[in-house]
Design an enzyme around this catalytic site. Structure first.
Site, PDB file in Angstrom:
ATOM      1  N   GLY B 213     -68.512   9.479 -70.045  1.00  0.00           N
ATOM      2  CA  GLY B 213     -67.876   9.525 -68.728  1.00  0.00           C
ATOM      3  C   GLY B 213     -67.876  10.928 -68.164  1.00  0.00           C
ATOM      4  O   GLY B 213     -68.792  11.728 -68.408  1.00  0.00           O
ATOM      5  N   SER B 214     -66.803  11.247 -67.483  1.00  0.00           N
ATOM      6  CA  SER B 214     -66.756  12.499 -66.731  1.00  0.00           C
ATOM      7  C   SER B 214     -66.751  13.746 -67.611  1.00  0.00           C
ATOM      8  O   SER B 214     -67.029  14.838 -67.129  1.00  0.00           O
ATOM      9  CB  SER B 214     -65.536  12.510 -65.824  1.00  0.00           C
ATOM     10  OG  SER B 214     -65.635  11.454 -64.898  1.00  0.00           O
ATOM     11  N   THR B 215     -66.410  13.589 -68.894  1.00  0.00           N
ATOM     12  CA  THR B 215     -66.437  14.781 -69.744  1.00  0.00           C
ATOM     13  C   THR B 215     -67.855  15.330 -69.830  1.00  0.00           C
ATOM     14  O   THR B 215     -68.060  16.518 -70.067  1.00  0.00           O
ATOM     15  CB  THR B 215     -65.941  14.478 -71.177  1.00  0.00           C
ATOM     16  OG1 THR B 215     -66.740  13.437 -71.736  1.00  0.00           O
ATOM     17  CG2 THR B 215     -64.486  14.053 -71.172  1.00  0.00           C
TER      18      THR B 215
END
Lengths: 459, 483
Positions: B213-215
């Site tokens: 995801g956004s990590t």
């Protein structure tokens, strides 16, 4: 070593070295080796000396001392190596059995073995003391044969154990009569062959290189021998029948000097082995196991006894795992009896196993040597017979557990667990002591002041 | 008769020779083959004949040995089995050994030649088992384990400047002691653990990959800065909101507002999908692949020393797929340890240290016998890029989506992530948080952490990296900062 010493003093008695001191010091050495082995097992297994070390050590030492005193008193000229080797082998056997006892809780085979060893040494002393001259035994040849046959037939009346009908069970006690019978047969063969050797060698028709004796001479001995082997085959005791056959052929050969007997013997052995091996299921299984020791592994049933035994020997390698550090208990139910040598091979290595073999070889060699040194045919044949029993038995059982020949259930002399075996082997050693005392004792003629005799041997 | 006796004796001598030759054949020439026979139980017996060496955490053994009195004598015990299971693995007499138990088995079981002094090979005496000293810190491990509190998920914490793995937690866990022996109970435990739908034996920290995801935007940002796709992190980009995936009519929405033409700095802090997808496409597949490779993605040989599952970034993709991959979706997957490495690389000035779990192995008396060679994994990004990203990650914690991870007085950088899961996103999303922390007076950051929570019980709306994972990461960082 039996060279006469220069007699400076007037009495003409020739003082041959008796070597009883040598025997005593060798005995001490044998006891130390056994005691060290016992301590080693304890240290390897629990890091401490075994609790009953002193009791067992003292027990064995007492037996050895009593036997030595009996020899010193009643057979002072006996071969000094025989008793120490027997004590060492017996002691080593006690160590190995004790060591295997530790793997199987609630069994105390070592104590039982010590008890049987006591009985064995008792009989040893009895024989050494009671039989003043081995030639007396010649008189009881036929009694021996009859007793032996009776002993061998008796187990037929008792149930089979592990596929072989060779046990007599009375109450809690059980023994293998064939073990005793083999001594009686050796006595009978020696006596009969000594009395009839000329007739056997020189009468009758000659066929090829074989002088066939007349049926009247060969008949009785052949009949008794055939009967005994027949009974053994019926009892499925293949090892002992092989032993009796070998004993008969060797003694016949030594008595008559006819090489042909060896050829006939080998031929008959081959035919007999092939016939029994292919028709008798119990024996056939043994042969199959010998040819393909790992077949059961490939069949997914795990290793059989022979495979386990070979694993044990391999694990020992050159120098062994050390006493108490092996896993020969994996062999299973016969680890303390038929397969005791595998424990020696695993924990003492090829080095230790070779030493054990050489001990047997030395014992047997002293037996043959006694036969060479004696002058009376009965004594010579008896010594050869007793030595041959040991030689054949060691070969058959050691060859069996190391995969050299098919396995036959027999006991490694002195080493294996088994009462009848220990007792008989002590009697064998007692008889060897008795004949070797005669062989090494100064001749009566010397005492009479006759010229120093050359130890002549009839050729 | 004498000649015949001599011949009989010679025959006996011949038999003796046959016995000796045959014994030598079995004990010397065939010994190796017989010893190696799979049906020969001696190897197994010897292995369990002595107590196994221990696995140490903070100098204390977290394992032990129990004399079972069985043929296979010593069985493994664990002081806190579930807590350390993702580190120790199991050492079973039936099922073998895994993780550190497996990787360090020669030392622990005493067979390693390292343990034997020079004469060891001669005497054939088995050496007592040595110990494996891990890099795990008990306090950090405990904080991570308690933080997950049985929820499905994982935590990986490393020391950025060295690569030491400080915590490795997977939840739900299991007690490896149940698998130690051989009996019926062990077989039952094995079947039960394997049949459990919650997969307690799965080591989620190193053996399970999740969409990051956004990590993953940290990786994309590093790639964009290093490749020159962005020269000024504060300058506006030309990314429209919503961003239409190249070659398709699919619009990529943003959860955050103000993402149109936003700067890289703003995009990281509030987590703009459009800007990062746009930048990934701008860097291009080749540039992205090079960048992710420097962080450890697509490396199937990563070991700590147990094998770490390969984190994936597809090598053949169209621009639309590349756009999705650049925000940690599509086929992009990462292990928690991989994402901890991403945070660590940023914290450590762009230099990525190879993570490792075993500090050294010792003999029974504690003397070091082996100290694995710990070296650089490589430069994941330029130092300047790292400094820039550090500031962005600090901003995330101070004023962005990761405020739940803030520790007063400590410099903390982080990045949240909420990864969609399942076909058509029907599965519950995974909550991610990656972060690092540096004490004010320290020259080096103390710890880099990756947390993933896959809590199937939670309300879907509650799952977000900042809400679920960040407080847990904070607890782990606080534990690591303590002494």
């Amino acid at each position: 070593m039996t060279a006469p010493t220069a007699a400076d003093e007037p009495p003409p008695a020739l003082r041959l070295p008796r070597r009883r001191g040598v025997e005593l010091s060798l005995l001490v050495g044998a006891l130390l080796v056994a005691g060290y082995g016992y301590a080693e097992v304890g240290l390897a297994r629990s890091g401490a000396l075994p609790r009953d070390a002193l009791r067992h050590g003292a027990g064995l030492a007492l037996l050895a001392l009593l036997a030595h005193l009996a020899v010193r008193r009643r057979a002072p000229y006996a071969d000094p190596l025989l008793l120490p080797i027997a004590v060492l082998l017996n002691g080593l056997g006690l160590v190995l059995i004790h060591r295997l006892d530790l793997e199987t809780p609630h069994t105390r085979a070592a104590s039982a073995q010590l008890l049987w060893s006591t009985i064995g040494v008792g009989l040893f002393i009895a024989v050494v003391v009671a039989v003043r001259d081995h030639r007396v035994l010649q008189r009881y040849a036929y009694l021996c044969a009859a007793t032996a046959l009776a002993l061998m037939v008796a187990p037929v009346l008792f149930p089979a154990v592990n596929g072989a009908r060779i046990w007599i069970r009375l109450g809690g006690l059980s023994f293998q009569p064939a073990e005793f019978a083999k001594i009686l047969f050796a006595l009978f063969f020696a006596a009969y062959l000594a009395a009839n050797r000329n007739a056997l060698a020189y009468t009758g028709r000659r066929v090829w290189r074989l002088q066939l004796p007349t049926g009247r001479v060969l008949g009785p001995i052949a009949a008794i021998w055939l009967l005994s082997v027949g009974v053994l085959v019926l009892e499925r005791d293949l090892g002992t029948s092989l032993l009796f056959f070998g004993l008969f052929v060797v003694m016949l050969y030594v008595a008559t000097g006819r090489t042909g007997w060896i050829a006939v013997g080998l031929l008959l052995a081959a035919v007999g082995a092939a016939a029994v091996g292919s028709f008798e299921p119990h024996v056939h299984g043994r042969v199959e196991d010998w040819l393909h020791p790992f077949a059961s592994i490939e069949a997914g049933q795990g290793p059989g006894q022979l495979a386990q035994s070979l694993f044990a020997f391999a694990a020992g390698g050159m120098f062994g795992t050390g006493l108490g550090s092996g896993h020969s208990v994996l062999i299973g139910f016969a680890a303390k009896s038929d397969f005791i040598l595998a424990t020696a091979g695993e924990e003492l290595g090829l080095a230790g196993l070779t030493a054990v073999f050489l001990l047997y070889a030395l014992l047997i060699a002293r037996g043959y040597r006694t036969g060479l040194a004696l002058t009376d045919p009965f004594g010579r044949l008896l010594a050869v017979g007793l030595a041959s029993i040991l030689a054949l038995q060691v070969f058959v059982i050691a060859g069996g557990v190391t995969g050299l020949i098919p396995l036959t259930g027999m006991a490694m002399p002195f080493l294996a667990q088994g009462g009848s075996s220990v007792v008989t082997n002590w009697i064998i050693v007692a008889l060897l002591i008795r004949v070797s005392d005669r062989a090494r004792a100064p001749l009566p003629a010397v005492a009479a002041g006759a010229p120093v005799p050359v130890r002549t041997e009839s050729r | 008769m004498t000649r015949c006796i001599r011949r009989a004796a010679a025959l006996a001598l011949l038999l003796l020779a046959a016995l000796l030759v045959n014994a030598a054949r079995v004990q010397v020439f065939q010994a190796d083959a017989l010893n190696a026979n799979s049906a020969n139980r001696r190897t197994l017996l010897a292995r369990y004949e002595q107590p196994r060496g221990d696995i140490l955490v903070d100098g204390d053994a977290v394992t032990g040995s129990r004399d079972s009195g069985q043929a296979l004598r010593y069985e493994r015990t664990y002081t806190e089995g579930p807590l350390y299971a993702p580190v120790t693995g199991y050492a079973s007499q039936v099922y073998g050994a895994s993780l550190v138990e497996g990787a360090e088995d020669p030392v622990l079981s005493g067979t390693s030649p390292l343990l034997a002094p020079l004469w060891g090979g001669l005497t054939r005496k088995r050496q007592p088992g040595g110990d494996a000293v891990t890099t795990i810190r008990a306090g950090v491990q405990r904080a991570a384990f308690d933080g997950l509190a049985g929820r499905r998920g994982a935590v990986a914490a490393v020391e950025p400047s060295t690569g030491r793995v400080l915590a490795l937690v997977s939840s739900p866990s299991y007690d490896p002691g149940r698998l130690s022996g051989t009996g019926r109970a062990v077989k039952d435990a094995w079947s039960a653990l394997n049949a459990d739908p919650r997969q307690p034996m799965l080591n989620r920290a190193i053996r399970q990959t999740y969409p990051p995801g956004s990590t993953f935007k940290i990786v994309t940002a590093a790639a964009a800065l290093d490749a020159g796709a962005v020269t000024d992190a504060d300058a506006p980009t030309t990314a429209p909101d919503p961003y239409v995936l190249p070659g398709t009519s699919t619009a990529l929405p943003n959860e955050a507002s103000g993402c149109a033409n936003a700067s890289l700095a703003y995009a990281v802090v509030v987590s703009c999908n459009s800007v990062m997808a746009h930048l990934g496409v701008k860097v291009g597949l080749a540039g992205m692949l090079e960048a992710v490779g420097r962080f450890g993605f697509n490396d199937p040989r990563l070991r700590i020393p147990s094998a770490v599952a390969k984190s994936n970034f597809d090598t053949r993709m169209g621009p639309d797929q590349l756009a999705l991959s650049s925000i940690g979706q599509f086929d992009t997957t990462a292990t928690p340890l991989q994402m901890a490495m991403v945070a660590a690389a940023v914290a450590n000035g762009g230099e990525l240290r190879r993570p490792y779990l075993v500090e050294r192995s010792t003999d029974r008396r504690g003397t070091t016998v082996a100290q694995p060679d710990h070296h650089d994994y490589g430069q994941a990004m330029s130092p300047a890029t790292a400094v820039r990203l550090q500031q962005l990650m600090v901003d995330v914690v101070e004023k962005g989506t990761g405020t739940n991870a803030a520790i007063p007085g400590v410099r903390v950088g982080g990045k949240t992530g909420t990864a969609q899961n399942g076909v058509g996103n029907r599965g519950l999303p995974y909550a991610w948080f990656i972060s690092w922390a540096q004490a004010p007076d320290a020259g080096q950051p103390a710890v880099a952490v990756a947390v993933v929570v896959e809590d199937a019980e939670a309300n879907r709306a509650d799952i977000s990296g900042g809400g679920d994972a960040a407080p847990l990461a904070k607890a782990v960082m606080e534990a690591a900062l303590k002494g």
